[in-house]
Motif scaffolding. Sequence first.
Motif, PDB file in Angstrom:
ATOM      1  N   GLY A 247     100.424 -41.334  33.672  1.00  0.00           N
ATOM      2  CA  GLY A 247     100.443 -42.461  32.557  1.00  0.00           C
ATOM      3  C   GLY A 247      99.766 -43.647  33.025  1.00  0.00           C
ATOM      4  O   GLY A 247      98.748 -44.107  32.101  1.00  0.00           O
ATOM      5  N   ARG A 248      99.855 -44.192  34.147  1.00  0.00           N
ATOM      6  CA  ARG A 248      99.140 -45.303  34.581  1.00  0.00           C
ATOM      7  C   ARG A 248      97.791 -44.823  34.767  1.00  0.00           C
ATOM      8  O   ARG A 248      96.846 -45.533  34.412  1.00  0.00           O
ATOM      9  CB  ARG A 248      99.768 -45.747  35.957  1.00  0.00           C
ATOM     10  N   LEU A 249      97.410 -43.706  35.307  1.00  0.00           N
ATOM     11  CA  LEU A 249      96.273 -43.253  35.640  1.00  0.00           C
ATOM     12  C   LEU A 249      95.431 -43.123  34.247  1.00  0.00           C
ATOM     13  O   LEU A 249      94.315 -43.534  34.112  1.00  0.00           O
ATOM     14  CB  LEU A 249      95.939 -41.903  36.269  1.00  0.00           C
ATOM     15  N   ALA A 250      95.999 -42.507  33.105  1.00  0.00           N
ATOM     16  CA  ALA A 250      95.601 -42.502  31.774  1.00  0.00           C
ATOM     17  C   ALA A 250      94.884 -43.824  31.326  1.00  0.00           C
ATOM     18  O   ALA A 250      94.076 -43.658  30.730  1.00  0.00           O
ATOM     19  CB  ALA A 250      96.549 -41.452  30.968  1.00  0.00           C
ATOM     20  N   ILE A 251      95.960 -44.684  31.443  1.00  0.00           N
ATOM     21  CA  ILE A 251      95.453 -45.958  30.990  1.00  0.00           C
ATOM     22  C   ILE A 251      94.461 -46.407  31.451  1.00  0.00           C
ATOM     23  O   ILE A 251      93.676 -47.230  30.765  1.00  0.00           O
ATOM     24  CB  ILE A 251      96.749 -46.793  30.934  1.00  0.00           C
ATOM     25  N   ALA A 252      94.313 -46.598  32.740  1.00  0.00           N
ATOM     26  CA  ALA A 252      93.232 -46.915  33.458  1.00  0.00           C
ATOM     27  C   ALA A 252      91.910 -46.246  33.059  1.00  0.00           C
ATOM     28  O   ALA A 252      90.775 -46.909  32.996  1.00  0.00           O
ATOM     29  CB  ALA A 252      93.363 -47.005  35.039  1.00  0.00           C
ATOM     30  N   LEU A 253      91.911 -44.983  33.155  1.00  0.00           N
ATOM     31  CA  LEU A 253      90.783 -44.093  32.762  1.00  0.00           C
ATOM     32  C   LEU A 253      90.084 -44.121  31.509  1.00  0.00           C
ATOM     33  O   LEU A 253      89.055 -44.339  31.094  1.00  0.00           O
ATOM     34  CB  LEU A 253      91.255 -42.615  33.006  1.00  0.00           C
ATOM     35  N   PHE A 254      91.169 -44.283  30.633  1.00  0.00           N
ATOM     36  CA  PHE A 254      90.734 -44.689  29.067  1.00  0.00           C
ATOM     37  C   PHE A 254      90.211 -45.841  29.111  1.00  0.00           C
ATOM     38  O   PHE A 254      88.999 -46.159  28.560  1.00  0.00           O
ATOM     39  CB  PHE A 254      92.190 -44.714  28.265  1.00  0.00           C
ATOM     40  N   GLN A 255      90.573 -47.081  29.783  1.00  0.00           N
ATOM     41  CA  GLN A 255      89.825 -48.246  29.700  1.00  0.00           C
ATOM     42  C   GLN A 255      88.298 -48.248  30.299  1.00  0.00           C
ATOM     43  O   GLN A 255      87.513 -48.484  29.764  1.00  0.00           O
ATOM     44  CB  GLN A 255      90.665 -49.170  30.265  1.00  0.00           C
ATOM     45  N   GLY A 256      88.341 -47.675  31.434  1.00  0.00           N
ATOM     46  CA  GLY A 256      87.105 -47.485  32.127  1.00  0.00           C
ATOM     47  C   GLY A 256      86.126 -46.540  31.347  1.00  0.00           C
ATOM     48  O   GLY A 256      84.899 -46.800  31.123  1.00  0.00           O
TER      49      GLY A 256
END
Length: 392
Positions: A247-256
Motif C-alpha cells: 500500500g505504501r509502495l502503491a502510493i509512492a508509485l502513483f504519485q511518481g
Amino acid sequence: MNRIRAALAIAAVELRRFLRDRSNIFFVFIFPLALVMVLGLQFGGQGPAGRVAVAGEENTLRASIAAQLEGDDVAVAYTDLDGMREQVARGRTDVGLVISSDQAAAFDEGQDVQVQMIPSSQAAAQTTVQLVRSAVREATTYQGQVAALSGRGASQAQIETALARAAEEVSPPTLQVRGGEVDELAQEFAGLGQFDLGASSQLLLFVFLSSLAGSVTLIQARRRGIIARSVAAPVSIGQVLVGQGLGRLAIALFQGLYIMLATAVLFDVNWGTPALTVLVLLIFSTVSAGAAMLLGSLIDNEGAASGLGVGAGLVLAALGGGMMPLEIFPDTLRTVAHVTPHAWAYDALADIQRRDAGLVDILGPLAVLVGMALALVLVGTWALRRSLARAM
C-alpha cells in the motif's frame, strides 16, 4: 494465489483511502505541477547569452553592433553614460559599452573604430566581453567590405546582393568556450528542456513526501481496529504486513507516475529512456515505502506523524538535490548529500536524462538504492509487526 490476492486487496484499500483524503487533491495533483511550472519559468529558461548596456546616441555603429549582439542572443539595453555605469556597478548588466559620436563618424567613413568596454564583476562578464569584441569586429569588417566594394564602383544594391550571397555560401566558424566553473555547469545542463530539471527534482521530493504522508493511513488503520479486523478474517499477519507495505509502495508509485505523465504531456519534459526512469522510480518508491512503514509504526499520533513526515521529507529533499541541483553544491556538501536516497536517485535520473545512460551506466546508484530499500523495508516490517502485536 489467495494469499497474494489478499495482500493486493489490502494495498488497493490503502491507496483508495489515501486518494479519498480531500487535502491530497491539491498536494498530490496540483502542487507538484505548479512547482514544476514555477521553477521552469524562473530558472529553466535558456535566457540570454549575456547582457550589454550601451551608452551613446543612435547611429549606424551602435545599430550594427547591437544587431550582431542580438544575433548572438545577447540582451542589449540602451541608456546614458551614468545609467550604464550604475547598471555595471549594481551587477544588472555584464558589460557596459560606450559608443562616442567620433567613433560613429569614423565607422561611417570606413576607418578603424575603438569602443570603450566596462566589464562588471559578474561571473558571465568575461564571456560577454568576448561576444562584444566579436560583434565589433564583425560590424567593422562588414563596413570595410562595403567601403571596398563601393570604392570599386559597385552600387548599394550590388553590394548588398554580393555580401548576402557570400554570407550564404561561407559557413562562419563556431566558438566553444571551455574551462571554468560557470562553463562546466553550462555544459552539465546543456540540452535540458526548460522544465526537465525541475520535474526530476519535484519527482523525488513529492514521491517521498506522499509516501511519508501515507503513514497516516497506517496509523489510522491500527488505531481504528481495521488491521485487527483484517487479522480476524482469514488473513494472516504476514499478508497484512505485505499488504500494508504494498500500500505504501502503491502510493509512492502513483504519485511518481502521475508527475512523469503529467509533466511529459503538459511541459514536454524528456524523461530519457522510460523503462530506466520507471525502474529508478520503482526502487526509490520502495525506499520511500520502507521509510513510511517505519514512521507509521513508531508513532501513534496522526498529527505528529504528518508533521514529522513533512519536515523530514523537506530536509532530505533539500540535502539530496530535490530542491537545488547537486552540481552547484560544494564538494563536501555533495559528499554529505549522498547519505540520502534522493542524491543517488538524482544521479541516476541525471545520467538518464542528460547523458542517455543505459542500465550498466546507472548500476552504481541503483545498487545503493536497492540496499537502502532492503534495509528500510526490513526494519519497517519488523517495527510494524511489533506495533501490531501491541495493538492486538
